[in-house]
Design an enzyme around this catalytic site. Structure first.
Site, short mmCIF file in Angstrom:
data_model
loop_
_atom_site.label_atom_id
_atom_site.label_comp_id
_atom_site.label_asym_id
_atom_site.label_seq_id
_atom_site.Cartn_x
_atom_site.Cartn_y
_atom_site.Cartn_z
N CYS A 144 -16.37 1.34 0.17
CA CYS A 144 -15.20 0.50 0.45
C CYS A 144 -14.80 0.53 1.92
O CYS A 144 -14.10 -0.36 2.38
CB CYS A 144 -14.03 0.96 -0.42
SG CYS A 144 -13.57 2.69 -0.15
N GLN A 163 -9.76 -3.90 -4.13
CA GLN A 163 -11.07 -3.43 -3.69
C GLN A 163 -12.10 -3.63 -4.81
O GLN A 163 -13.21 -4.13 -4.57
CB GLN A 163 -11.00 -1.95 -3.31
CG GLN A 163 -12.31 -1.36 -2.84
CD GLN A 163 -12.73 -1.90 -1.48
OE1 GLN A 163 -11.95 -1.86 -0.53
NE2 GLN A 163 -13.94 -2.42 -1.37
N HIS A 221 -7.14 1.10 -6.70
CA HIS A 221 -7.34 0.14 -5.61
C HIS A 221 -7.92 -1.14 -6.24
O HIS A 221 -9.10 -1.47 -6.04
CB HIS A 221 -8.28 0.74 -4.56
CG HIS A 221 -8.22 0.08 -3.21
ND1 HIS A 221 -7.47 -1.05 -2.97
CD2 HIS A 221 -8.84 0.40 -2.03
CE1 HIS A 221 -7.62 -1.40 -1.69
NE2 HIS A 221 -8.43 -0.54 -1.11
N ARG A 249 -13.31 -8.83 0.61
CA ARG A 249 -11.89 -8.52 0.39
C ARG A 249 -11.07 -9.79 0.61
O ARG A 249 -10.14 -10.08 -0.13
CB ARG A 249 -11.42 -7.42 1.36
CG ARG A 249 -12.03 -6.04 1.13
CD ARG A 249 -11.55 -5.43 -0.18
NE ARG A 249 -10.11 -5.34 -0.29
CZ ARG A 249 -9.35 -4.39 0.27
NH1 ARG A 249 -9.91 -3.41 0.92
NH2 ARG A 249 -8.04 -4.39 0.11
N ASP A 265 -17.38 6.99 -1.64
CA ASP A 265 -16.16 6.85 -0.83
C ASP A 265 -15.92 8.19 -0.15
O ASP A 265 -16.55 9.21 -0.50
CB ASP A 265 -14.98 6.45 -1.75
CG ASP A 265 -13.70 6.13 -0.96
OD1 ASP A 265 -13.77 5.94 0.27
OD2 ASP A 265 -12.62 6.10 -1.60
N ARG A 285 0.89 -1.17 0.00
CA ARG A 285 0.00 0.00 0.00
C ARG A 285 0.92 1.21 0.00
O ARG A 285 1.67 1.42 0.96
CB ARG A 285 -0.91 -0.01 1.23
CG ARG A 285 -1.59 1.33 1.45
CD ARG A 285 -2.75 1.27 2.40
NE ARG A 285 -3.88 0.61 1.78
CZ ARG A 285 -5.12 0.63 2.27
NH1 ARG A 285 -5.38 1.29 3.38
NH2 ARG A 285 -6.11 0.01 1.65
#
Ligand code: CP
Ligand code: NVA
Length: 302
Positions: free
Chosen positions: A260, A128, A125, A288, A220, A98
């Site tokens: 998310c 995701q 992402h 996930r 988001d 990340r």
């Protein structure tokens, strides 16, 4: 070495990975296929879901994850990405990262001799997006005639959804204020994918138009990690784009709400929507784990 830095990297394999995740979730996949394998997990930013799901995922597949905060790595003190990639490749079978800057992940993958999997950058992402599509397929049975709308900041999560939706045959719209549009280069590729797959992408600042005939309403945070300096301006500009019940009522009957996480109730989404009956956020979070186990199997299995 094949890596997963962008949804573009799994253009041909998206459906296979989602179907594999469904099999894994149902307990129908090979037992402990990654026995003896190790995944380095580098984090330059905070995480709950990504960190725990990759770690648990590796364990359940018979391997192990090693959490590495970039603050504790020599990389955090300026060791070149080149050396980090080469050295980690001698110890582990895969690297999950990340990162703050997408270009650093591209550089890591360039020099790594083992697969690199992105767990979020400023640009994308992808893991995701895979979990999100798994959730949509589980909920509706298929992607056929399903339309997704992303409302708010055209950020990393939005970018990956724009790439994955057309690959699975879904139309996608984005409702965002001017200045908060998704990345231009991503949009160009997403439109190519949409042309190839006969689907449509619409970007507009008119929420009512964009939300009509929609089956999935997705939002988001307005202030992503790294955007903290713009907090006040962002909250002002994005305020009209809060997903609340009035907005959900424009979408199709049976529409679901997705996020998310982490979320800020009262900002990008009202509490009654995120905690209400249309919300699938916890299934989405759980997925996930299943989606990433499919990714880990695909990239790390001999
Ligand atoms: N959605 C997501 O990536 O969550 P974390 O930041 O907790 O990993
Ligand atoms: N857009 C958010 C997603 C967090 C999972 C961020 O980058 O902070």
């Amino acid at each position: 070495m094949d890596s997963l830095l962008s949804v573009c990297d799994i253009k041909e394999e998206v459906s296979y990975i989602i179907d594999l995740a469904i099999k894994i979730k149902a307990g129908e996949a090979e037992d402990k296929p990654l026995k003896g394998k190790t995944l380095a997990m580098i984090f330059q930013k905070s995480s709950t879901r990504t960190r725990v799901s990759f770690d648990v995922g590796m364990y359940q597949l018979g391997g192990r994850g090693i959490f590495l905060s970039s603050n504790d790595l020599q990389m955090g003190r300026g060791e070149p990405i080149l050396d980090t990639a080469k050295v980690l490749s001698r110890f582990v079978d895969g690297i999950m990262i990340r990162a703050i800057e997408h270009r650093d992940v591209v550089e890591l993958a360039k020099y790594s001799e083992v697969p690199v999997i992105s767990g979020l950058t400023n640009l994308e992402h992808p893991c995701q997006a895979l979990a999100d599509m798994l959730t949509i397929k589980e909920h509706f049975g298929s992607f056929e005639n399903k339309k997704i709308c992303f409302v708010g900041d055209g950020n990393n999560v939005c970018n990956s959804l724009l790439l994955i939706a057309p690959l699975l045959g879904m139309d996608m719209s984005v409702a965002c204020p001017k200045g908060y549009e998704p990345d231009e280069d991503i949009l160009k590729i997403a439109n190519e994918y949409a042309n190839e797959n006969n689907t449509e992408i619409t970007i507009s600042d008119d929420i009512d138009v964009v939300l009509s005939n929609v089956d999935v309403v997705y939002t988001d945070v307005w202030v992503s990690m790294g955007d903290e300096a713009e907090k006040a301006q962002r909250e002002k500009d994005l305020a009209p784009y809060q997903v609340n019940q009035q907005l959900m009522d424009i979408a199709n009957e049976g529409a679901i709400f997705m996020h998310c996480l982490p979320a800020v109730r009262g900002q990008e989404v009202s509490a009654d929507v995120i905690d209400g009956s249309q919300s699938v956020i916890y299934d989405q979070a759980e997925n996930r784990l299943h989606a990433q186990k499919a990714v880990l199997y695909h990239y790390l299995k001999d």
